[in-house]
Write a protein that holds these residues in place. Structure first.
Motif, mmCIF file in Angstrom:
data_model
loop_
_atom_site.group_PDB
_atom_site.id
_atom_site.type_symbol
_atom_site.label_atom_id
_atom_site.label_comp_id
_atom_site.label_asym_id
_atom_site.label_seq_id
_atom_site.Cartn_x
_atom_site.Cartn_y
_atom_site.Cartn_z
ATOM 1 N N MET A 153 0.858 -1.206 0.000
ATOM 2 C CA MET A 153 0.000 0.000 0.000
ATOM 3 C C MET A 153 0.887 1.247 0.000
ATOM 4 N N SER A 154 0.601 2.179 -0.909
ATOM 5 C CA SER A 154 1.420 3.400 -0.894
ATOM 6 C C SER A 154 0.592 4.593 -0.412
ATOM 7 N N LEU A 155 1.290 5.521 0.184
ATOM 8 C CA LEU A 155 0.620 6.692 0.762
ATOM 9 C C LEU A 155 0.087 7.606 -0.339
ATOM 10 N N LYS A 156 -1.227 7.912 -0.276
ATOM 11 C CA LYS A 156 -1.845 8.783 -1.284
ATOM 12 C C LYS A 156 -2.188 10.159 -0.710
ATOM 13 N N ALA A 157 -2.531 10.180 0.605
ATOM 14 C CA ALA A 157 -2.942 11.471 1.173
ATOM 15 C C ALA A 157 -2.618 11.592 2.657
ATOM 16 N N LEU A 158 -2.362 12.828 3.044
ATOM 17 C CA LEU A 158 -2.170 13.158 4.455
ATOM 18 C C LEU A 158 -3.339 14.044 4.866
ATOM 19 N N VAL A 159 -3.958 13.728 5.996
ATOM 20 C CA VAL A 159 -5.117 14.504 6.443
ATOM 21 C C VAL A 159 -4.774 15.120 7.812
ATOM 22 N N PHE A 160 -4.738 16.446 7.828
ATOM 23 C CA PHE A 160 -4.267 17.163 9.010
ATOM 24 C C PHE A 160 -5.392 17.776 9.816
ATOM 25 N N ASP A 161 -5.290 17.643 11.131
ATOM 26 C CA ASP A 161 -6.074 18.486 12.020
ATOM 27 C C ASP A 161 -5.441 19.884 11.938
ATOM 28 N N LEU A 162 -6.155 20.900 12.367
ATOM 29 C CA LEU A 162 -5.604 22.269 12.289
ATOM 30 C C LEU A 162 -5.061 22.755 13.637
ATOM 31 N N PRO B 60 7.924 22.513 5.420
ATOM 32 C CA PRO B 60 8.786 21.570 4.686
ATOM 33 C C PRO B 60 8.158 20.180 4.539
ATOM 34 N N PHE B 61 7.440 19.727 5.571
ATOM 35 C CA PHE B 61 6.819 18.392 5.534
ATOM 36 C C PHE B 61 5.745 18.331 4.434
ATOM 37 N N ILE B 62 4.868 19.328 4.408
ATOM 38 C CA ILE B 62 3.788 19.327 3.409
ATOM 39 C C ILE B 62 4.380 19.527 2.008
ATOM 40 N N THR B 63 5.392 20.375 1.911
ATOM 41 C CA THR B 63 6.019 20.622 0.608
ATOM 42 C C THR B 63 6.607 19.320 0.058
ATOM 43 N N GLU B 64 7.302 18.576 0.906
ATOM 44 C CA GLU B 64 7.902 17.320 0.449
ATOM 45 C C GLU B 64 6.831 16.304 0.059
ATOM 46 N N ALA B 65 5.755 16.259 0.861
ATOM 47 C CA ALA B 65 4.657 15.332 0.546
ATOM 48 C C ALA B 65 4.086 15.672 -0.833
ATOM 49 N N ARG B 66 3.817 16.945 -1.048
ATOM 50 C CA ARG B 66 3.230 17.372 -2.328
ATOM 51 C C ARG B 66 4.186 17.113 -3.497
ATOM 52 N N ASN B 67 5.468 17.345 -3.267
ATOM 53 C CA ASN B 67 6.460 17.079 -4.325
ATOM 54 C C ASN B 67 6.522 15.595 -4.686
ATOM 55 N N ASN B 68 6.077 14.751 -3.742
ATOM 56 C CA ASN B 68 6.040 13.304 -3.985
ATOM 57 C C ASN B 68 4.657 12.839 -4.424
ATOM 58 N N GLY B 69 3.816 13.774 -4.812
ATOM 59 C CA GLY B 69 2.496 13.414 -5.357
ATOM 60 C C GLY B 69 1.456 13.068 -4.311
ATOM 61 N N VAL B 70 1.773 13.314 -3.033
ATOM 62 C CA VAL B 70 0.814 13.005 -1.970
ATOM 63 C C VAL B 70 -0.121 14.204 -1.784
ATOM 64 N N PHE C 63 8.914 13.079 6.364
ATOM 65 C CA PHE C 63 8.079 12.505 5.305
ATOM 66 C C PHE C 63 8.455 11.063 4.969
ATOM 67 N N ASN C 64 9.759 10.787 4.786
ATOM 68 C CA ASN C 64 10.166 9.432 4.384
ATOM 69 C C ASN C 64 9.841 8.385 5.437
ATOM 70 N N LYS C 65 10.080 8.745 6.702
ATOM 71 C CA LYS C 65 9.782 7.798 7.797
ATOM 72 C C LYS C 65 8.292 7.515 7.840
ATOM 73 N N ILE C 66 7.474 8.548 7.746
ATOM 74 C CA ILE C 66 6.023 8.378 7.861
ATOM 75 C C ILE C 66 5.461 7.601 6.690
ATOM 76 N N LYS C 67 5.923 7.943 5.496
ATOM 77 C CA LYS C 67 5.474 7.250 4.267
ATOM 78 C C LYS C 67 5.738 5.745 4.368
ATOM 79 N N ASN C 68 6.881 5.390 4.955
ATOM 80 C CA ASN C 68 7.256 3.968 5.011
ATOM 81 C C ASN C 68 6.485 3.174 6.068
ATOM 82 N N GLN C 69 5.683 3.838 6.873
ATOM 83 C CA GLN C 69 4.889 3.120 7.893
ATOM 84 C C GLN C 69 3.687 2.427 7.277
ATOM 85 N N LEU C 70 3.320 2.857 6.052
ATOM 86 C CA LEU C 70 2.106 2.309 5.431
ATOM 87 C C LEU C 70 2.376 0.991 4.722
#
Ligand code: BG6
Ligand code: MG
Length: 218
Positions: free
Chosen positions: A1-10, A100-110, A211-218
């Motif tokens: 399973m690959s990470l497609k989206a991150l859903v943030f509380d505010l 930086p976290f959201i920017t990296e996620a978006r740059n990776n298509g998440v 980002f890389n650590k979190i992505k790899n948890q899925l």
């Protein structure tokens, strides 16, 4: 399973608005002659506006002091104080590591979404100047069941067109972690102080988001 989206509380994840919620409730509580302190404020994290007021009333043995309409009016009064206070927010109030976290996620298509039950979420994101970083922002006014119900996280996954199992939720409150798990998502907990349910990934602060650590948890 690959990470497609991150859903943030505010509140407490993208920025720390707890101090403004505290000050606004404190102003109302003082006017009403009720006791309110930082410990009670902790209990209000992730809790809807009206339920927050109910908790303050409970702590003051005053649940029957007001009718439902009066409670609405008073909770709205707090919101007017809050709205005035948050106008001070600027991009400097974005919590460390978030951009930086959201920017990296978006740059990776998440894709990224916001799942906040705050009816002020859009204004806060606008003041922080990060609205454009999100593909979807849930409208709290349309959410029928507050966290810990999974509705708001499921709404975000649906809107983005992904299975919840392909999404990771980021939260700072116990009710939010429960909501993420009930939605069938993996959770990242940021400094979650009440932990009867443990987040899947436990972080002390947003500056630890990797980002890389979190992505790899899925
Ligand atoms: C949550 C906050 O994000 O939003 C709570 O953690 C707050 O403290 C809730 O009560 C509702 O916010 P608002 O802005 O709609 O009163
Ligand atoms: Mg929160």
């Amino acid at each position: 399973m690959s990470l497609k989206a991150l859903v943030f509380d505010l509140d407490g994840v993208l920025t720390d608005t707890a101090k403004y919620h505290y000050l606004a409730w404190k102003k109302l509580a003082d006017e009403l002659g009720f006791y309110f302190d930082e410990d009670i404020n902790e209990l209000l994290k992730g809790v809807s506006r009206i339920n927050s007021f109910e908790i303050i009333l409970e702590k003051n043995n005053a649940t029957t002091n007001f009718s439902a309409t009066e409670k609405e009016v008073l909770a709205n009064k707090k919101n007017e104080y809050y709205k005035e206070m948050i106008e001070q927010l600027t991009p400097n109030d974005i919590l460390p590591g978030i951009v930086p976290f959201i920017t990296e996620a978006r740059n990776n298509g998440v894709k990224c979404a916001v799942a906040s039950i705050s009816k002020n979420a859009s204004r806060v994101l606008e003041l922080l100047e990060i609205s454009d970083m999100f593909d979807y922002i849930a409208d709290a006014a349309l959410v029928k069941k507050p966290k810990p119900d999974p509705e708001i996280f499921l709404t975000c996954a649906n809107a983005l067109g992904f299975d919840p199992a392909e999404c990771i939720g980021v939260e700072d409150a116990q009710a939010g972690i429960e909501s993420i798990h009930a939605a069938g998502m993996l959770s990242v907990g940021i400094n979650v102080t009440v932990t009867s349910i443990m987040p899947d990934i436990v972080l002390k602060s947003t500056s630890e988001l990797d980002f890389n650590k979190i992505k790899n948890q899925l």
